[in-house]
Design an enzyme around this catalytic site. Structure first.
Site, PDB file in Angstrom:
ATOM      1  N   ASP A 295       0.868  -1.166   0.000  1.00 24.55           N
ATOM      2  CA  ASP A 295       0.000   0.000   0.000  1.00 24.55           C
ATOM      3  C   ASP A 295       0.918   1.235   0.000  1.00 24.55           C
ATOM      4  OD1 ASP A 295      -2.150   1.669   0.007  1.00 24.55           O
ATOM      5  OD2 ASP A 295      -3.166   0.721   1.686  1.00 24.55           O
TER       6      ASP A 295
HETATM    7  C1  BGC Z   1      -5.024   3.163   0.322  1.00 28.11           C
HETATM    8  C2  BGC Z   1      -5.247   2.146  -0.769  1.00 28.11           C
HETATM    9  C3  BGC Z   1      -5.095   2.790  -2.121  1.00 28.11           C
HETATM   10  C4  BGC Z   1      -3.740   3.477  -2.193  1.00 28.11           C
HETATM   11  C5  BGC Z   1      -3.456   4.095  -3.533  1.00 28.11           C
HETATM   12  C6  BGC Z   1      -3.776   4.003   0.111  1.00 28.11           C
HETATM   13  O1  BGC Z   1      -3.690   5.033   1.021  1.00 28.11           O
HETATM   14  O2  BGC Z   1      -4.955   2.502   1.562  1.00 28.11           O
HETATM   15  O3  BGC Z   1      -6.511   1.565  -0.639  1.00 28.11           O
HETATM   16  O4  BGC Z   1      -5.257   1.827  -3.126  1.00 28.11           O
HETATM   17  O5  BGC Z   1      -3.686   4.469  -1.206  1.00 28.11           O
HETATM   18  O6  BGC Z   1      -4.214   5.193  -3.775  1.00 28.11           O
END
Ligand code: BGC
Length: 773
Positions: A295
């Protein structure tokens, strides 16, 4: 001149690729391509020509920064792409921009490897569907798959080859803002939805409209302590396997192309650096053969988790099984040095690089790096009337009618309606959280929807009535990507605003109150401890009720709220979540009875925050309450509130009434692999045609470990005309009785089982069977 050389250079490489891949690409589409020798040879050839830096470059996923959920910024992306230091890019929208960057990758970089372009296409692209929690309340896998299909069609037309969806984290704590992004509390339903979404996004990868899915957030992210985002998770393995892992595993079984590691710790080790999780469970036990992405800055955050410096945590992540580093550049900056210091091996880098390249191959990017960059498609396939009308149907299907006394609903199109509330004329708030590609203010507001549906037959009077909350500072904190979507705060005094609302309320036949949370109150980093409708709105509701006119609450929310007062006093409550681009039109469809609501809750609504976590599939405890009681001394309960939810999992009514009779079982004593048939007679005893979600629950009465009091094992959404009856049958096999025991062995145990069928998890008919091995 340089450019032309580069192009012809690319063409030569592409021809070679074509030669190698053309044959296998065809077979790939049919076989899913998992073990294609052609692919392996192609990738081995490619990798044999890559430098170490280029291999590490494939593991780097920077953010283009158009929408951000974190703070890190990436180093010069253009330069990095050219020099082979980028495997994919996300947070960028627009086919022209994407095409231009892809061009640099495949024409100007040495290895000419195409890039992945990712985005959080969570519940639609420009045509936006209800937030996932709402979508799950349709209990209609065809609709859910179709929403993902349309999202993929639109995203792929605009350059996107990879979506960070589906989010399948089981969530039982509505304080957590991200419950809005998932499918609620149940592992069985969550698994069905995971499969439907992946099928909708990926298909068999053969079409330019198929994009790669990414199941997230692996694992257990939804169990953050106290519902505070990113917080610690601690749970037993038996609970992980039985209750939290199933939807991720279902996604793997459905062939999901990628998995995103979660931010939280699992067994004390951050998921991003957890080898047991990412390699032993995911790859060895479940057979996952795609790639793992972190993530957003997940690797860097392991420094704050206390796992070491950037070099140490990057090595930890790689060794655990991470293939791609989102945003943080830990891989880019440290893997070479770690290799020199023998802290990681070349084989580990090669494996990660291969996993990323396989994904690109599966998507067909080596055959045509511009597969997802078709200007014509971008002009004609996004936000089309057809997509919008499907979004409108699905939005209406996601609404859950929580209460409807004295047939307050549906409304007559000839009524005089006072539409009141801070969410009544808030087009840009309808799409809900995580709607990055949406053109927010193009969504249909409730006001626009009601006016369009009623035409000149009804008079729709409107007043805002109040601001969303009294607390301007709270509203400022509640943002989506740093933006507030709804709110110009009205600077008039609360009294003046209320007076204006009461004036139109007094003139009307019925009051429709569009209230609740705004979209930015749920989603990432939007946890709340108070789950009431914000006070200012409640005050207004009370004043509106005093007019004596019927008040219909059209409730906007991204999570279960505590609605005791509303349930007690208001005649009708329609929970509409955030319905997407067509929200207002769909709300009008349901309010006027053109559509009979059929949504059912996928998360229990608590009576108060103190009951959380509250979920239907709980264990019995050694001191359960006797049936029908809500308190007894020395039993498992509270002094001040019953154990019951306000609205149970699976609950939702419609304008019709469905009755359940004659639960009958094909046998009461079964053996081995026999199939049990359980049937009920379902009758639509109301005056409207409608659909009912018939739910099957099972309880394993005696086991080697304590088993939940109920577990969902099947459901069918049945449409019936007014007055019609039908027999609904479920087939149950020992497969449905399996669970992970204390040795984490997945099997069923003989004994007595309760078989329950009903319209929600509380109101069921039940019978008992005995099943021997
Ligand atoms: C979130 C994810 C997301 C990623 C990219 C993160 O902060 O937890 O769900 O896919 O950002 O945008």
């Amino acid at each position: 001149m340089i450019k032309r050389n580069a192009i012809s250079g690319y063409k030569r490489a592409a021809m070679l690729c074509l030669l190698i891949t053309a044959v296998v690409a065809g077979t790939y589409a049919q076989t899913g391509g998992a073990k294609s020798g052609g692919m392996n040879t192609f990738i081995s050839n490619l990798m044999s020509k890559m430098t170490l830096e280029e291999k590490i470059g494939q593991l780097n996923l920077p953010s283009a920064g158009e929408f951000t959920t974190g703070t890190a910024t990436n180093s010069d992306i253009g330069k990095n792409v050219k020099e082979g230091r980028v495997g994919g890019l996300f947070n960028i929208k627009g086919v022209d921009k994407i095409k231009a960057i892809q061009k640099v990758a495949v024409e100007e970089s040495r290895m000419k490897i195409p890039m992945l372009f990712g985005m959080d296409v969570i519940h639609g692209y420009e045509t936006t569907f209800p937030i996932p929690l709402g979508l799950s309340c349709t209990w209609n896998m065809r609709s859910i798959e179709q929403s993902a299909r349309i999202a993929a069609v639109e995203a792929s037309a605009d350059g996107i080859s990879w979506t960070f969806s589906p989010m399948v984290d089981i969530a039982r704590d509505p304080r957590w803002g991200r419950v809005s992004e998932g499918n609620g509390e149940d592992p069985y339903l969550g698994s069905q939805i995971a499969k439907a979404m992946i099928k909708g996004y990926q298909g068999d990868y053969s079409q330019p409209t198929n994009i790669m899915a990414c199941v997230k957030h692996y694992a257990l992210y939804g169990a953050a302590e106290a519902g505070r985002d990113y917080n610690t998770v601690d749970m037993s393995h038996i609970r992980m396997y039985n209750e939290y892992f199933p939807p991720y595993k279902a996604a793997v079984d459905a062939g999901v192309g990628s998995v995103m590691a979660s931010f939280n710790v699992v067994d004390g080790i951050p998921a991003t650096g957890n080898k047991w999780l990412l390699t032993d469970v995911l790859r060895k036990q479940w057979g996952f053969n795609g790639f793992v992405v972190t993530d957003y800055t997940g690797i860097n955050e392991m420094i704050d988790h206390g796992m070491g410096d950037l070099q140490a945590v990057s090595a930890l992540a790689l060794k655990a099984g991470v293939d791609m580093d989102m945003v943080g550049e830990g891989f880019l900056k440290t893997l070479k040095q770690s290799l020199e210091e023998k802290k990681i091996t070349l084989a580990e880098i090669n494996t990660a690089c291969r996993n990323v390249l396989v994904a690109k191959y599966k998507l067909g990017l080596f055959t045509d790096p511009y597969k997802y960059c078709n200007d014509q498609r971008a002009k004609t396939e996004i936000f089309t009337p057809e997509h919008r009308s499907i979004a409108r149907r699905i939005a209406a299907e996601s609404f859950v009618l929580l209460k409807n006394e004295k047939e307050t609903l549906p409304l007559k199109k000839t009524s005089k309606i006072a539409l009141i509330g801070p969410l009544a004329d808030a087009a840009n708030n309808m799409a809900g959280t995580w709607s990055v590609a949406t053109v927010q203010d193009r969504s249909i507001s409730v006001l626009a929807g009601l006016k369009a549906a009623a035409g000149d037959k009804a008079a729709v009077l409107y007043a805002k009535g109040c601001n969303l909350t009294e607390d301007a500072a709270l509203e400022e904190r509640a943002t989506m990507f740093g933006k507030t979507l709804n709110r110009e705060r009205d600077t008039r005094t609360p009294e003046v605003m209320k007076e204006e609302a009461l004036k139109i309320a007094n003139e009307a036949d019925v009051i429709v109150a569009a209230m609740g949370e705004s979209a930015e109150f749920s989603g990432e980093s939007s946890s709340r401890t108070d789950l009431d409708i914000p006070g200012r709105q409640q005050d207004l509701l009370k004043a509106l009720l005093k007019t004596g006119k019927p008040v219909v609450l059209v409730l906007f929310t991204g999570r279960p709220l505590t609605l005791n007062w509303e349930q007690q006093h208001l005649p009708a409550i329609l929970n509409v979540w955030f319905g997407g681009s067509e929200a207002g039109a769909a709300i009008a469809d349901v309010l006027f009875g053109d559509v009979n609501p059929s949504g059912k809750l996928t998360m229990s609504f608590p009576q108060n925050v103190g009951q959380i976590p509250l979920y239907y599939a709980h264990l019995n405890t050694g001191r359960p309450l006797p049936e029908g009681k809500w308190f007894q001394k020395f039993r498992s309960n509270y002094l001040d509130v019953s154990n019951d939810p306000l609205y149970p999992f699976g609950y939702g009514i419609g304008y019709s009434a469905f009755t359940y009779d004659n639960l009958s079982l094909s046998s009461k004593s079964l053996k081995g692999n026999q199939t049990l048939k359980a049937s009920v007679t379902l009758t639509n005893s109301g005056k409207y045609d409608g659909a009912e979600v018939v739910q099957l629950y099972i309880r394993d009465l005696v086991g080697s470990v304590s088993r939940p009091v109920k577990e969902l094992k099947g459901f069918q959404k049945i449409g019936l005309k007014a007055g019609e009856s039908t027999k609904v049958t479920f087939e149950i096999t020992p497969e449905d009785l399996k669970f992970y025991n204390s040795q984490l062995k997945y099997d069923w145990e003989p004994g007595a089982f309760e078989i329950m069928i009903g319209g929600n998890s509380r109101d069921v008919k039940k019978e008992q069977v005995n099943w021997t091995k």
